[in-house]
Design a protein around this motif. Sequence first.
Motif, mmCIF file in Angstrom:
data_model
loop_
_atom_site.group_PDB
_atom_site.id
_atom_site.type_symbol
_atom_site.label_atom_id
_atom_site.label_comp_id
_atom_site.label_asym_id
_atom_site.label_seq_id
_atom_site.Cartn_x
_atom_site.Cartn_y
_atom_site.Cartn_z
ATOM 1 N N ARG A 13 0.380 -1.492 0.326
ATOM 2 C CA ARG A 13 -0.190 0.555 0.313
ATOM 3 C C ARG A 13 1.005 1.725 0.478
ATOM 4 N NH1 ARG A 13 -4.655 -2.023 4.629
ATOM 5 N NH2 ARG A 13 -5.456 -3.408 3.090
ATOM 6 N N ALA A 14 2.326 0.884 0.569
ATOM 7 C CA ALA A 14 3.005 2.421 0.961
ATOM 8 C C ALA A 14 3.026 3.184 -0.143
ATOM 9 C CB ALA A 14 3.886 2.123 1.869
ATOM 10 N N ALA A 19 4.182 5.230 -5.558
ATOM 11 C CA ALA A 19 3.881 5.123 -7.028
ATOM 12 C C ALA A 19 2.879 6.758 -7.631
ATOM 13 C CB ALA A 19 3.864 3.885 -7.756
ATOM 14 N N ALA A 20 1.698 7.086 -6.482
ATOM 15 C CA ALA A 20 0.826 7.274 -7.036
ATOM 16 C C ALA A 20 1.334 8.878 -8.074
ATOM 17 C CB ALA A 20 -0.851 7.057 -6.992
ATOM 18 N N GLY A 21 2.216 8.795 -6.098
ATOM 19 C CA GLY A 21 2.705 10.997 -6.016
ATOM 20 C C GLY A 21 3.060 10.897 -7.307
ATOM 21 N N ARG A 22 4.203 9.845 -7.343
ATOM 22 C CA ARG A 22 5.664 10.314 -8.242
ATOM 23 C C ARG A 22 4.750 10.619 -9.273
ATOM 24 N NH1 ARG A 22 7.987 6.179 -6.631
ATOM 25 N NH2 ARG A 22 7.119 4.758 -7.786
ATOM 26 N N ALA A 23 3.135 9.601 -9.594
ATOM 27 C CA ALA A 23 2.735 10.212 -11.540
ATOM 28 C C ALA A 23 1.450 11.559 -10.800
ATOM 29 C CB ALA A 23 2.043 9.209 -12.288
ATOM 30 N N HIS A 28 -5.831 6.421 -4.068
ATOM 31 C CA HIS A 28 -7.563 5.672 -4.122
ATOM 32 C C HIS A 28 -7.236 5.707 -5.565
ATOM 33 C CE1 HIS A 28 -7.459 8.740 -0.288
ATOM 34 N NE2 HIS A 28 -7.453 7.560 0.719
ATOM 35 N N SER A 29 -6.944 6.540 -6.414
ATOM 36 C CA SER A 29 -7.536 5.907 -8.098
ATOM 37 C C SER A 29 -6.772 4.612 -8.294
ATOM 38 C CB SER A 29 -6.976 6.563 -8.479
ATOM 39 O OG SER A 29 -6.142 6.722 -9.009
ATOM 40 N N ILE A 213 1.047 1.957 -12.388
ATOM 41 C CA ILE A 213 1.158 3.268 -11.810
ATOM 42 C C ILE A 213 0.808 4.285 -12.003
ATOM 43 C CG2 ILE A 213 0.466 3.936 -10.009
ATOM 44 C CD1 ILE A 213 0.057 1.410 -8.544
ATOM 45 N N GLU A 214 2.391 4.600 -12.561
ATOM 46 C CA GLU A 214 3.195 5.854 -13.375
ATOM 47 C C GLU A 214 1.887 5.999 -14.536
ATOM 48 O OE1 GLU A 214 7.820 5.003 -10.959
ATOM 49 O OE2 GLU A 214 7.541 5.628 -13.192
#
Length: 234
Positions: A13-14, A19-23, A28-29, A213-214
């Motif tokens: 999860r972390a 990875a979502a943050g980098r992109a 939550h998506s 995810i990116e």
Amino acid sequence: MMGSVAENIETIRARIRAAAGRAGRDPHSVRLVAVSKHQPLEAIREAMAAGQMVFGENYLQEAEDKVAAFGRGVVWHCIGHLQSNKARTAAEVFDCIETIDRLKLARGLESRLSELGKTMPVLVQVNVGGESQKAGVAPEEAGQLCRDLQQFPHLVVQGLMTMPPFVEDPEESRGCFRQLRLLGEELASQGILGRHGMLQLSMGMSGDFEVAIEEGATLVRVGTALFGERGQAA
Ligand SMILES: *Cc1c(COP(=O)(O)O)cnc(C)c1O
């Protein structure tokens, strides 16, 4: 050394959030699908206790056994190849089918779903790598299949799924993931995908989910990084 299932889930999860943050994406998506094929019931129970809600199974018989053991408190995705003659049972067992790759299978699902009065989210599996041994429609055929699926009122076509060719370096899969996203966005812009809310893209596994995810994955299917090595067929 791997940790407990609960620790592994926390770590994954972390990594999903990072990875979502980098992109620049909302974490939550991205939903984590815990791939539980050939994993013992205790491990699945541990994952559920850690709050895991979505599980992916490849084999119908195994999924039936697990649904019988755990009931309907969680969501079961079919991520394996489905024979058309198993469509009726699959319609009863699963909550989502990620591996639609031909009309005949869809027709079988629709027939049983309409009897059950149940709608089912589905994804179209695309063979982006063009490997002869992999299931999925060719990218250039995905649009026609999505269009054909619109005739089935009980199938909710939410997006696309893919499994790129195996590579050592996850960076090598980036192009395949990007290709799936661009295809999905193209079909969505034509109005033949994602008419029922956000476009779903199921891509990325233990070795490459961060790259996926990116590149836009909304569902990542993670087995060994979560549960450890799989046992023999259950
Ligand atoms: C087994 C499987 C996975 C999980 O693979 P891991 O490498 O164990 O994470 C994901 N997707 C599909 C379609 C699978 O068959």
